[in-house]
Design a protein around this motif. Structure first.
Motif, short mmCIF file in Angstrom:
data_model
loop_
_atom_site.label_atom_id
_atom_site.label_comp_id
_atom_site.label_asym_id
_atom_site.label_seq_id
_atom_site.Cartn_x
_atom_site.Cartn_y
_atom_site.Cartn_z
N GLN A 276 0.83 -1.19 0.00
CA GLN A 276 0.00 0.00 0.00
C GLN A 276 0.88 1.25 0.00
OE1 GLN A 276 -2.94 0.15 -0.67
NE2 GLN A 276 -4.32 -1.12 0.51
N VAL A 277 0.36 2.30 -0.60
CA VAL A 277 1.04 3.59 -0.64
C VAL A 277 0.09 4.65 -0.10
CG1 VAL A 277 2.03 5.35 -2.14
CG2 VAL A 277 2.50 2.93 -2.57
N GLN A 278 0.61 5.45 0.80
CA GLN A 278 -0.19 6.54 1.36
C GLN A 278 0.30 7.86 0.76
OE1 GLN A 278 1.46 4.22 3.60
NE2 GLN A 278 -0.39 3.00 3.21
N LEU A 279 -0.64 8.76 0.48
CA LEU A 279 -0.34 10.03 -0.14
C LEU A 279 -0.85 11.16 0.73
CD1 LEU A 279 -1.44 9.11 -3.78
CD2 LEU A 279 0.88 9.10 -2.85
N VAL A 280 -0.03 12.18 0.92
CA VAL A 280 -0.42 13.37 1.68
C VAL A 280 -0.19 14.59 0.81
CG1 VAL A 280 -0.03 14.75 3.74
CG2 VAL A 280 0.14 12.26 3.87
N GLU A 281 -1.28 15.29 0.53
CA GLU A 281 -1.23 16.47 -0.34
C GLU A 281 -1.22 17.75 0.49
OE1 GLU A 281 -4.27 14.27 -3.46
OE2 GLU A 281 -4.88 15.30 -1.64
N SER A 282 -0.66 18.79 -0.10
CA SER A 282 -0.70 20.11 0.54
C SER A 282 -0.53 21.18 -0.53
CB SER A 282 0.40 20.24 1.58
OG SER A 282 1.68 20.08 0.99
N ALA B 59 4.58 10.66 -0.90
CA ALA B 59 4.17 9.26 -0.88
C ALA B 59 5.01 8.48 0.12
CB ALA B 59 4.31 8.65 -2.27
N SER B 60 4.38 7.52 0.77
CA SER B 60 5.09 6.62 1.68
C SER B 60 4.51 5.23 1.55
CB SER B 60 4.97 7.11 3.12
OG SER B 60 3.62 7.15 3.53
N GLY B 61 5.35 4.23 1.81
CA GLY B 61 4.89 2.85 1.71
C GLY B 61 5.70 2.05 0.70
N PRO C 144 -9.93 31.09 -13.60
CA PRO C 144 -11.09 30.60 -12.84
C PRO C 144 -11.48 29.16 -13.20
CG PRO C 144 -11.46 32.86 -13.51
CD PRO C 144 -10.18 32.41 -14.18
N GLU C 145 -11.29 28.78 -14.44
CA GLU C 145 -11.63 27.41 -14.86
C GLU C 145 -10.67 26.36 -14.30
OE1 GLU C 145 -11.26 30.10 -16.83
OE2 GLU C 145 -10.29 29.56 -18.74
N ASP C 146 -9.61 26.76 -13.65
CA ASP C 146 -8.73 25.82 -12.96
C ASP C 146 -9.28 25.45 -11.57
OD1 ASP C 146 -5.98 27.66 -14.28
OD2 ASP C 146 -6.70 25.72 -14.98
N THR C 147 -10.34 26.11 -11.16
CA THR C 147 -10.93 25.81 -9.86
C THR C 147 -11.44 24.38 -9.82
OG1 THR C 147 -11.58 28.11 -9.46
CG2 THR C 147 -12.81 26.40 -8.28
N ALA C 148 -11.00 23.63 -8.82
CA ALA C 148 -11.35 22.22 -8.70
C ALA C 148 -10.72 21.65 -7.44
CB ALA C 148 -10.88 21.42 -9.91
N VAL C 149 -11.10 20.43 -7.12
CA VAL C 149 -10.36 19.67 -6.12
C VAL C 149 -9.27 18.91 -6.87
CG1 VAL C 149 -10.44 17.87 -4.37
CG2 VAL C 149 -12.37 19.45 -4.63
N TYR C 150 -8.05 19.04 -6.41
CA TYR C 150 -6.90 18.41 -7.06
C TYR C 150 -6.48 17.18 -6.25
CZ TYR C 150 -6.36 22.25 -10.35
OH TYR C 150 -6.57 23.15 -11.36
N TYR C 151 -6.33 16.07 -6.95
CA TYR C 151 -5.98 14.80 -6.33
C TYR C 151 -4.63 14.30 -6.84
CZ TYR C 151 -10.97 14.55 -5.17
OH TYR C 151 -12.23 14.80 -4.70
N CYS C 152 -3.86 13.78 -5.94
CA CYS C 152 -2.60 13.13 -6.28
C CYS C 152 -2.85 11.64 -6.48
CB CYS C 152 -1.61 13.36 -5.14
SG CYS C 152 0.01 12.60 -5.37
N ARG C 153 -2.13 11.05 -7.41
CA ARG C 153 -2.26 9.62 -7.68
C ARG C 153 -0.89 8.98 -7.80
NH1 ARG C 153 -4.97 6.86 -13.11
NH2 ARG C 153 -5.30 4.77 -12.25
N LYS D 1 -0.17 -3.33 -9.58
CA LYS D 1 -1.54 -3.39 -9.07
C LYS D 1 -1.81 -2.37 -7.98
CE LYS D 1 -2.26 -8.27 -10.17
NZ LYS D 1 -2.64 -9.61 -9.64
N ILE D 2 -0.80 -1.58 -7.62
CA ILE D 2 -0.99 -0.56 -6.60
C ILE D 2 -1.48 0.72 -7.27
CG2 ILE D 2 0.13 0.87 -4.84
CD1 ILE D 2 2.14 -1.40 -4.45
N ASP D 3 -2.63 1.23 -6.83
CA ASP D 3 -3.21 2.44 -7.39
C ASP D 3 -3.82 3.23 -6.24
OD1 ASP D 3 -5.57 3.11 -10.15
OD2 ASP D 3 -4.27 4.42 -8.94
N SER D 4 -3.08 4.24 -5.76
CA SER D 4 -3.48 4.99 -4.58
C SER D 4 -3.80 6.44 -4.94
CB SER D 4 -2.37 4.96 -3.52
OG SER D 4 -2.12 3.64 -3.09
N TRP D 5 -4.76 7.00 -4.20
CA TRP D 5 -5.18 8.39 -4.40
C TRP D 5 -5.07 9.15 -3.08
CZ3 TRP D 5 -6.92 10.45 -9.08
CH2 TRP D 5 -7.14 9.53 -10.12
N GLY D 6 -4.76 10.43 -3.20
CA GLY D 6 -4.77 11.30 -2.04
C GLY D 6 -6.19 11.74 -1.70
#
Length: 115
Positions: free
Chosen positions: A1-7, A24-26, A87-96, A101-106
């Motif tokens: 498993q991989v853990q992701l912390v965004e900031s 990323a850690s793990g 303004p069109e860049d406004t969104a929630v941004y997710y790290c991946r 077979k490991i596929d982790s999201w922040g």
């Protein structure tokens, strides 16, 4: 498993800049992929930019020339430098993070571009 912390998300005026970070850690090994995706209200999640551990990058057409993705493999951290924000860049941004077979999201970080 991989853990992701965004900031690094927040509120910025049009034309401004922000820098997102994702650590990323793990179970991190071999050639892997890290990327940033975003999801605006009422829209599907889309790839913004991605980078492999051997430095291959790709960008969405809408951000080319404005956003830069980079990574520090020693720190297992990926960055997204966002300039000339709109303004069109406004969104929630997710790290991946993806390898085999490991596929982790922040958890996501909000970016709001508004005056």
């Amino acid at each position: 498993q991989v853990q992701l912390v965004e900031s690094g998300g927040g509120l910025v005026q049009p034309g401004g800049s922000l820098r997102l970070s994702c650590a990323a850690s793990g179970s991190i090994f071999g050639i892997n992929f890290m990327g940033w995706y975003r999801q605006a209200p009422g829209k599907e999640r889309e790839l913004v930019a991605g980078i492999t551990s051997n430095g291959i990058t790709n960008y969405a057409d809408s951000v080319k020339g404005r956003f830069t993705i980079s990574r520090d493999n020693a720190k297992n951290t990926v960055y997204l430098q966002m300039n000339s924000l709109k303004p069109e860049d406004t969104a929630v941004y997710y790290c991946r993070f993806k390898i085999l077979k490991i596929d982790s999201w922040g958890q996501g970080t909000q970016v709001t571009v508004s005056s």
